[in-house]
Design a protein around this motif. Structure first.
Motif, PDB file in Angstrom:
ATOM      1  N   ILE A   6       0.860  -1.192   0.000  1.00  0.00           N
ATOM      2  CA  ILE A   6       0.000   0.000   0.000  1.00  0.00           C
ATOM      3  C   ILE A   6       0.893   1.238   0.000  1.00  0.00           C
ATOM      4  O   ILE A   6       1.753   1.391   0.870  1.00  0.00           O
ATOM      5  CB  ILE A   6      -0.924   0.015   1.233  1.00  0.00           C
ATOM      6  N   PHE A   7       0.685   2.119  -0.968  1.00  0.00           N
ATOM      7  CA  PHE A   7       1.518   3.310  -1.107  1.00  0.00           C
ATOM      8  C   PHE A   7       0.737   4.586  -0.812  1.00  0.00           C
ATOM      9  O   PHE A   7      -0.397   4.757  -1.266  1.00  0.00           O
ATOM     10  CB  PHE A   7       2.037   3.446  -2.540  1.00  0.00           C
ATOM     11  N   ASP A   8       1.389   5.513  -0.102  1.00  0.00           N
ATOM     12  CA  ASP A   8       0.979   6.908  -0.138  1.00  0.00           C
ATOM     13  C   ASP A   8       1.359   7.430  -1.525  1.00  0.00           C
ATOM     14  O   ASP A   8       2.219   6.847  -2.200  1.00  0.00           O
ATOM     15  CB  ASP A   8       1.712   7.684   0.958  1.00  0.00           C
ATOM     16  N   ILE A   9       0.750   8.522  -1.958  1.00  0.00           N
ATOM     17  CA  ILE A   9       1.065   9.061  -3.282  1.00  0.00           C
ATOM     18  C   ILE A   9       2.096  10.188  -3.208  1.00  0.00           C
ATOM     19  O   ILE A   9       3.196  10.078  -3.729  1.00  0.00           O
ATOM     20  CB  ILE A   9      -0.211   9.563  -3.998  1.00  0.00           C
ATOM     21  N   GLY A  10       1.747  11.290  -2.485  1.00  0.00           N
ATOM     22  CA  GLY A  10       2.500  12.528  -2.605  1.00  0.00           C
ATOM     23  C   GLY A  10       3.995  12.415  -2.443  1.00  0.00           C
ATOM     24  O   GLY A  10       4.759  12.690  -3.363  1.00  0.00           O
ATOM     25  N   ASN A  11       4.460  12.031  -1.265  1.00  0.00           N
ATOM     26  CA  ASN A  11       5.898  12.022  -1.032  1.00  0.00           C
ATOM     27  C   ASN A  11       6.489  10.625  -1.092  1.00  0.00           C
ATOM     28  O   ASN A  11       7.602  10.408  -0.640  1.00  0.00           O
ATOM     29  CB  ASN A  11       6.226  12.682   0.306  1.00  0.00           C
ATOM     30  N   VAL A  12       5.753   9.679  -1.626  1.00  0.00           N
ATOM     31  CA  VAL A  12       6.304   8.342  -1.843  1.00  0.00           C
ATOM     32  C   VAL A  12       6.404   8.098  -3.340  1.00  0.00           C
ATOM     33  O   VAL A  12       7.483   8.143  -3.919  1.00  0.00           O
ATOM     34  CB  VAL A  12       5.470   7.255  -1.132  1.00  0.00           C
ATOM     35  N   LEU A  13       5.282   7.888  -4.021  1.00  0.00           N
ATOM     36  CA  LEU A  13       5.350   7.592  -5.457  1.00  0.00           C
ATOM     37  C   LEU A  13       5.841   8.774  -6.281  1.00  0.00           C
ATOM     38  O   LEU A  13       6.621   8.611  -7.213  1.00  0.00           O
ATOM     39  CB  LEU A  13       3.998   7.109  -5.960  1.00  0.00           C
ATOM     40  N   THR A  14       5.399   9.997  -5.950  1.00  0.00           N
ATOM     41  CA  THR A  14       5.809  11.123  -6.797  1.00  0.00           C
ATOM     42  C   THR A  14       7.258  11.518  -6.556  1.00  0.00           C
ATOM     43  O   THR A  14       7.976  11.835  -7.500  1.00  0.00           O
ATOM     44  CB  THR A  14       4.891  12.345  -6.631  1.00  0.00           C
ATOM     45  N   VAL A  15       7.720  11.514  -5.300  1.00  0.00           N
ATOM     46  CA  VAL A  15       9.123  11.850  -5.050  1.00  0.00           C
ATOM     47  C   VAL A  15      10.028  10.767  -5.607  1.00  0.00           C
ATOM     48  O   VAL A  15      11.061  11.046  -6.199  1.00  0.00           O
ATOM     49  CB  VAL A  15       9.385  12.087  -3.550  1.00  0.00           C
ATOM     50  N   PHE A  16       9.623   9.496  -5.439  1.00  0.00           N
ATOM     51  CA  PHE A  16      10.392   8.412  -6.047  1.00  0.00           C
ATOM     52  C   PHE A  16      10.448   8.613  -7.561  1.00  0.00           C
ATOM     53  O   PHE A  16      11.499   8.465  -8.187  1.00  0.00           O
ATOM     54  CB  PHE A  16       9.764   7.067  -5.718  1.00  0.00           C
ATOM     55  N   GLY A  17       9.314   8.972  -8.163  1.00  0.00           N
ATOM     56  CA  GLY A  17       9.269   9.193  -9.594  1.00  0.00           C
ATOM     57  C   GLY A  17      10.187  10.328 -10.023  1.00  0.00           C
ATOM     58  O   GLY A  17      10.879  10.238 -11.035  1.00  0.00           O
ATOM     59  N   TRP A  18      10.205  11.400  -9.236  1.00  0.00           N
ATOM     60  CA  TRP A  18      11.057  12.535  -9.569  1.00  0.00           C
ATOM     61  C   TRP A  18      12.530  12.140  -9.517  1.00  0.00           C
ATOM     62  O   TRP A  18      13.319  12.477 -10.393  1.00  0.00           O
ATOM     63  CB  TRP A  18      10.777  13.691  -8.612  1.00  0.00           C
ATOM     64  N   LYS A  19      12.907  11.375  -8.492  1.00  0.00           N
ATOM     65  CA  LYS A  19      14.308  10.978  -8.366  1.00  0.00           C
ATOM     66  C   LYS A  19      14.718  10.051  -9.512  1.00  0.00           C
ATOM     67  O   LYS A  19      15.837  10.127 -10.022  1.00  0.00           O
ATOM     68  CB  LYS A  19      14.551  10.331  -7.004  1.00  0.00           C
ATOM     69  N   ASN A  20      13.811   9.185  -9.938  1.00  0.00           N
ATOM     70  CA  ASN A  20      14.113   8.339 -11.093  1.00  0.00           C
ATOM     71  C   ASN A  20      14.238   9.175 -12.357  1.00  0.00           C
ATOM     72  O   ASN A  20      15.055   8.899 -13.233  1.00  0.00           O
ATOM     73  CB  ASN A  20      13.019   7.279 -11.279  1.00  0.00           C
ATOM     74  N   PHE A  21      13.406  10.211 -12.467  1.00  0.00           N
ATOM     75  CA  PHE A  21      13.484  11.142 -13.592  1.00  0.00           C
ATOM     76  C   PHE A  21      14.862  11.800 -13.633  1.00  0.00           C
ATOM     77  O   PHE A  21      15.517  11.849 -14.677  1.00  0.00           O
ATOM     78  CB  PHE A  21      12.381  12.187 -13.452  1.00  0.00           C
ATOM     79  N   LEU A  22      15.351  12.265 -12.477  1.00  0.00           N
ATOM     80  CA  LEU A  22      16.673  12.882 -12.432  1.00  0.00           C
ATOM     81  C   LEU A  22      17.753  11.889 -12.845  1.00  0.00           C
ATOM     82  O   LEU A  22      18.687  12.230 -13.576  1.00  0.00           O
ATOM     83  CB  LEU A  22      16.973  13.397 -11.018  1.00  0.00           C
ATOM     84  N   HIS A  23      17.611  10.649 -12.391  1.00  0.00           N
ATOM     85  CA  HIS A  23      18.618   9.629 -12.690  1.00  0.00           C
ATOM     86  C   HIS A  23      18.720   9.381 -14.194  1.00  0.00           C
ATOM     87  O   HIS A  23      19.794   9.021 -14.702  1.00  0.00           O
ATOM     88  CB  HIS A  23      18.263   8.341 -11.951  1.00  0.00           C
ATOM     89  N   SER A  24      17.629   9.593 -14.913  1.00  0.00           N
ATOM     90  CA  SER A  24      17.612   9.322 -16.349  1.00  0.00           C
ATOM     91  C   SER A  24      18.514  10.270 -17.139  1.00  0.00           C
ATOM     92  O   SER A  24      18.834  10.003 -18.296  1.00  0.00           O
ATOM     93  CB  SER A  24      16.176   9.410 -16.892  1.00  0.00           C
ATOM     94  N   PHE A  25      18.956  11.374 -16.520  1.00  0.00           N
ATOM     95  CA  PHE A  25      19.817  12.327 -17.233  1.00  0.00           C
ATOM     96  C   PHE A  25      21.286  11.911 -17.223  1.00  0.00           C
ATOM     97  O   PHE A  25      22.086  12.467 -17.965  1.00  0.00           O
ATOM     98  CB  PHE A  25      19.675  13.731 -16.626  1.00  0.00           C
ATOM     99  N   GLY A  26      21.654  10.955 -16.378  1.00  0.00           N
ATOM    100  CA  GLY A  26      23.024  10.472 -16.344  1.00  0.00           C
ATOM    101  C   GLY A  26      24.021  11.457 -15.768  1.00  0.00           C
ATOM    102  O   GLY A  26      25.216  11.418 -16.111  1.00  0.00           O
ATOM    103  N   PHE A  27      23.564  12.343 -14.873  1.00  0.00           N
ATOM    104  CA  PHE A  27      24.500  13.260 -14.228  1.00  0.00           C
ATOM    105  C   PHE A  27      25.455  12.469 -13.326  1.00  0.00           C
ATOM    106  O   PHE A  27      25.089  11.409 -12.805  1.00  0.00           O
ATOM    107  CB  PHE A  27      23.746  14.273 -13.347  1.00  0.00           C
ATOM    108  N   PRO A  28      26.676  12.971 -13.107  1.00  0.00           N
ATOM    109  CA  PRO A  28      27.556  12.344 -12.112  1.00  0.00           C
ATOM    110  C   PRO A  28      26.830  12.293 -10.763  1.00  0.00           C
ATOM    111  O   PRO A  28      26.018  13.176 -10.452  1.00  0.00           O
ATOM    112  CB  PRO A  28      28.765  13.287 -12.054  1.00  0.00           C
TER     113      PRO A  28
END
Length: 201
Positions: A6-28
């Motif tokens: 069972i997931f909360d949405i706001g600071n669980v799925l969306t923050v996780f999603g944002w961090k994965n989005f950042l990872h997709s840029f391949g920054f150091p």
């Protein structure tokens, strides 16, 4: 044995999603960390996440938070198209859990206003098996009614459920029903805590 996540949405799925989005840029790694702090740790993040501020307003807020990564923040901005949370990046996590045989539900104090203003950032809702959303069901965490409604609606055994939320009072209320709980700080920590409960995905 855990059968339902069972997931909360706001600071669980969306923050996780944002961090994965950042990872997709391949920054150091160090730059990615700084960009992450400039965004998620921004004092206006919640307004951004809920669609209360424009992309342009939040970009300037991000840059003020850490001017040393202005170039990277502007690179990210080019990829934004009004779906500021990039929550769809949480979909692979949900799919992996479902493929492993788990039922995936959401339990969120999600307002109708936020749903209307930011609904297209919630693509992951199509992939979950249901849940309780406050704007639909009229109950708000940590009211015990929201947990009893969830258990009753889906015929769940509390000891077979684990609930991930970023707010301890919400978890405390769930724990009183016998539901396993995880305080969400990061995806990596959540994965480790889930493994301790026998959840592999």
């Amino acid at each position: 044995m855990i059968r339902t996540i069972i997931f909360d949405i706001g600071n669980v799925l969306t923050v996780f999603g944002w961090k994965n989005f950042l990872h997709s840029f391949g920054f150091p790694p160090e730059i990615e960390k700084r960009v992450g702090k400039a965004t998620v740790d921004n004092p206006f993040w919640h307004e951004f996440d809920k669609g209360f501020l424009s992309d342009e307003e939040m970009l300037e807020g991000f840059i003020r938070n850490d001017p040393s990564v202005e170039k990277e923040l502007r690179e990210i901005y080019v990829s934004l198209h009004g779906i500021v949370t990039k929550a769809d990046y949480a979909i692979p996590w949900i799919q992996a859990l479902k493929k492993a045989g788990y039922q995936v539900l959401v339990l969120s104090n999600f307002s109708d206003k936020v749903r209307r203003e930011n609904g297209d950032a919630l693509d992951f809702l199509e992939y979950v098996d249901g849940g309780i959303l406050s704007y639909k069901d009229g109950v708000i965490k940590p009211d015990p009614a929201i947990y009893s409604l969830l258990l009753e609606r889906y015929g769940l055994k509390p000891e077979e459920c684990v609930f991930l939320d970023d707010m301890q009072p919400n978890l405390d209320a769930a724990a009183r029903f016998g539901i396993h709980t995880i305080l969400f700080r990061s995806y990596e920590e959540a994965q480790e805590e889930l493994k301790k409960l026998g959840v592999e995905a």
